[in-house]
Design a protein around this motif. Sequence first.
Motif, PDB file in Angstrom:
ATOM      1  N   VAL A  94       5.610  -0.374   1.123  1.00 49.60           N
ATOM      2  CA  VAL A  94       5.261   0.443  -0.044  1.00 49.60           C
ATOM      3  C   VAL A  94       3.876   1.060   0.135  1.00 49.60           C
ATOM      4  O   VAL A  94       3.669   2.263  -0.042  1.00 49.60           O
ATOM      5  N   GLU A  95       2.914   0.223   0.497  1.00 55.03           N
ATOM      6  CA  GLU A  95       1.553   0.713   0.708  1.00 55.03           C
ATOM      7  C   GLU A  95       1.480   1.589   1.951  1.00 55.03           C
ATOM      8  O   GLU A  95       0.743   2.587   1.978  1.00 55.03           O
ATOM      9  N   ALA A  96       2.245   1.240   2.989  1.00 57.42           N
ATOM     10  CA  ALA A  96       2.265   2.047   4.215  1.00 57.42           C
ATOM     11  C   ALA A  96       2.750   3.463   3.909  1.00 57.42           C
ATOM     12  O   ALA A  96       2.174   4.450   4.394  1.00 57.42           O
ATOM     13  N   LYS A  97       3.794   3.588   3.102  1.00 49.74           N
ATOM     14  CA  LYS A  97       4.312   4.909   2.747  1.00 49.74           C
ATOM     15  C   LYS A  97       3.297   5.698   1.938  1.00 49.74           C
ATOM     16  O   LYS A  97       3.150   6.915   2.113  1.00 49.74           O
ATOM     17  N   ARG A  98       2.607   5.024   1.040  1.00 45.97           N
ATOM     18  CA  ARG A  98       1.593   5.712   0.231  1.00 45.97           C
ATOM     19  C   ARG A  98       0.490   6.292   1.116  1.00 45.97           C
ATOM     20  O   ARG A  98       0.083   7.450   0.963  1.00 45.97           O
ATOM     21  N   ILE A  99       0.016   5.495   2.068  1.00 50.34           N
ATOM     22  CA  ILE A  99      -1.067   5.937   2.947  1.00 50.34           C
ATOM     23  C   ILE A  99      -0.600   7.070   3.855  1.00 50.34           C
ATOM     24  O   ILE A  99      -1.303   8.069   4.046  1.00 50.34           O
ATOM     25  N   VAL A 100       0.605   6.936   4.429  1.00 49.93           N
ATOM     26  CA  VAL A 100       1.155   7.994   5.278  1.00 49.93           C
ATOM     27  C   VAL A 100       1.265   9.299   4.490  1.00 49.93           C
ATOM     28  O   VAL A 100       0.918  10.382   4.984  1.00 49.93           O
ATOM     29  N   GLY A 101       1.751   9.213   3.245  1.00 54.01           N
ATOM     30  CA  GLY A 101       1.887  10.401   2.405  1.00 54.01           C
ATOM     31  C   GLY A 101       0.556  11.079   2.141  1.00 54.01           C
ATOM     32  O   GLY A 101       0.452  12.312   2.199  1.00 54.01           O
ATOM     33  N   GLU A 102      -0.470  10.291   1.865  1.00 51.88           N
ATOM     34  CA  GLU A 102      -1.793  10.858   1.601  1.00 51.88           C
ATOM     35  C   GLU A 102      -2.353  11.549   2.844  1.00 51.88           C
ATOM     36  O   GLU A 102      -2.913  12.649   2.764  1.00 51.88           O
ATOM     37  N   ILE A 103      -2.191  10.902   4.002  1.00 51.21           N
ATOM     38  CA  ILE A 103      -2.683  11.505   5.252  1.00 51.21           C
ATOM     39  C   ILE A 103      -1.947  12.811   5.531  1.00 51.21           C
ATOM     40  O   ILE A 103      -2.556  13.836   5.880  1.00 51.21           O
ATOM     41  N   ASN A 104      -0.618  12.804   5.376  1.00 53.17           N
ATOM     42  CA  ASN A 104       0.170  14.006   5.649  1.00 53.17           C
ATOM     43  C   ASN A 104      -0.227  15.162   4.732  1.00 53.17           C
ATOM     44  O   ASN A 104      -0.357  16.311   5.178  1.00 53.17           O
ATOM     45  N   MET A 105      -0.401  14.873   3.442  1.00 58.09           N
ATOM     46  CA  MET A 105      -0.783  15.916   2.496  1.00 58.09           C
ATOM     47  C   MET A 105      -2.176  16.453   2.789  1.00 58.09           C
ATOM     48  O   MET A 105      -2.419  17.666   2.749  1.00 58.09           O
ATOM     49  N   PHE A 189       9.816  10.986   7.849  1.00 55.47           N
ATOM     50  CA  PHE A 189       9.288  10.690   6.518  1.00 55.47           C
ATOM     51  C   PHE A 189       7.939  11.364   6.333  1.00 55.47           C
ATOM     52  O   PHE A 189       7.074  11.315   7.200  1.00 55.47           O
ATOM     53  N   PHE A 190       7.749  12.005   5.165  1.00 57.44           N
ATOM     54  CA  PHE A 190       6.492  12.709   4.899  1.00 57.44           C
ATOM     55  C   PHE A 190       5.719  12.082   3.731  1.00 57.44           C
ATOM     56  O   PHE A 190       4.542  11.805   3.836  1.00 57.44           O
ATOM     57  N   LYS A 191       6.398  11.857   2.609  1.00 58.61           N
ATOM     58  CA  LYS A 191       5.734  11.238   1.456  1.00 58.61           C
ATOM     59  C   LYS A 191       6.794  10.707   0.495  1.00 58.61           C
ATOM     60  O   LYS A 191       7.908  11.221   0.444  1.00 58.61           O
ATOM     61  N   GLU A 192       6.428   9.663  -0.263  1.00 62.05           N
ATOM     62  CA  GLU A 192       7.345   9.096  -1.259  1.00 62.05           C
ATOM     63  C   GLU A 192       6.707   9.146  -2.640  1.00 62.05           C
ATOM     64  O   GLU A 192       5.511   8.911  -2.801  1.00 62.05           O
ATOM     65  N   TYR A 193       7.543   9.454  -3.642  1.00 66.04           N
ATOM     66  CA  TYR A 193       7.111   9.511  -5.032  1.00 66.04           C
ATOM     67  C   TYR A 193       7.905   8.491  -5.841  1.00 66.04           C
ATOM     68  O   TYR A 193       9.114   8.346  -5.640  1.00 66.04           O
ATOM     69  N   GLN A 194       7.232   7.838  -6.765  1.00 64.64           N
ATOM     70  CA  GLN A 194       7.921   6.899  -7.654  1.00 64.64           C
ATOM     71  C   GLN A 194       8.391   7.657  -8.890  1.00 64.64           C
ATOM     72  O   GLN A 194       7.583   8.232  -9.624  1.00 64.64           O
ATOM     73  N   ALA A 195       9.692   7.695  -9.098  1.00 72.65           N
ATOM     74  CA  ALA A 195      10.237   8.402 -10.252  1.00 72.65           C
ATOM     75  C   ALA A 195       9.995   7.596 -11.527  1.00 72.65           C
ATOM     76  O   ALA A 195       9.959   6.362 -11.508  1.00 72.65           O
ATOM     77  N   LEU A 196       9.812   8.300 -12.632  1.00 76.82           N
ATOM     78  CA  LEU A 196       9.676   7.637 -13.922  1.00 76.82           C
ATOM     79  C   LEU A 196      11.023   7.060 -14.347  1.00 76.82           C
ATOM     80  O   LEU A 196      11.085   6.004 -14.965  1.00 76.82           O
ATOM     81  N   ASP A 197      12.093   7.762 -13.980  1.00 74.79           N
ATOM     82  CA  ASP A 197      13.445   7.277 -14.268  1.00 74.79           C
ATOM     83  C   ASP A 197      14.434   8.109 -13.451  1.00 74.79           C
ATOM     84  O   ASP A 197      14.179   9.273 -13.150  1.00 74.79           O
TER      85      ASP A 197
END
Length: 310
Positions: A94-105, A189-197
């Motif tokens: 979970v944290e790995a995906k967050r960091i990868v997404g931030e770096i990519n953006m 994989f580029f970035k992951e977003y947590q959906a509200l629903d």
Amino acid sequence: MAKAQLKLLLFLIVLGITLGCMAAAFYIYDKILSPDRRVQEEIAGIKKGDMPRMDPGAKRFDAAIDLIKEGRIEEGRDGLFKLINQFPDSPTCVEAKRIVGEINMDQLFAAESKAGKKDYIVQPGDSLALIAGKQGTTIDLLIRLNGLMSTMLQPGDHLTILPLDFSLRVSARSKTVSLWRKAGEKEYFFKEYQALDVRLPPSVRAPTDMEIKGKSAVIDGKVILSTDPLYAEADKWLPGSRGSVILRTPPSSKPAAAPAPEASPKAGQPAAAIPGLDEAPTTGVFLAREDLEEMFALVRNGSKLYFVTR
């Protein structure tokens, strides 16, 4: 006298044998049975969750973070990529995906990053919509990359262009929307977003796929452009090609309005209501405004939208 001595001798022999058996039994218990029993108890404890499970991805995560802290961003990101691919069930993912997404953006929008970008000279008759359509990009990304404050262009202007080939993967199970980028024949994989629903209609069952068809940024029932000061506050929608699933911001009190094709948005244009899309929709993929605004810049009309089981 001889009989008494014989009896004593037999007694001593029997006692010696008995003591020897007891000593042998104790040795077997202490050296063989007891350790085996302890091992079995430890295994049972692990199965019951009494002891923490080993996380094979933890060391890889720590090693990748150390590289990033040392300024070796590319190596650290590659390490996190491998972790995500090889140990998808690791708690560190979970944290790995967050960091990868931030770096990519960060790298995508960094002015000094030239990867995949090219210079375009505005021609007579060009508009942002026309350029975006021809160059396989989006109006939102053109505005962000070039820091445009207006949609007005002059022939001879230079624009930074970044062709896009992104897709979205929605998981109702984990309530996530992940952004994937195509490179050659492969996607990564580029970035992951947590959906509200995530509330899919009965007609949509994973795995399945469709396409993004149109975009809308609407406020007070009217379509607005990316350069409008109220753009960040607008309700945004990304409809699927089958019309049954819409990625959208949380419903507001403002009237619902129809998606406007990206190729021809007009500021202030009234938007007709969509049947079934009211102020409190029962289905959809609901995302935070800032997340959907980011997606607006990176996905375009025709981008693939996948619904996955994981």
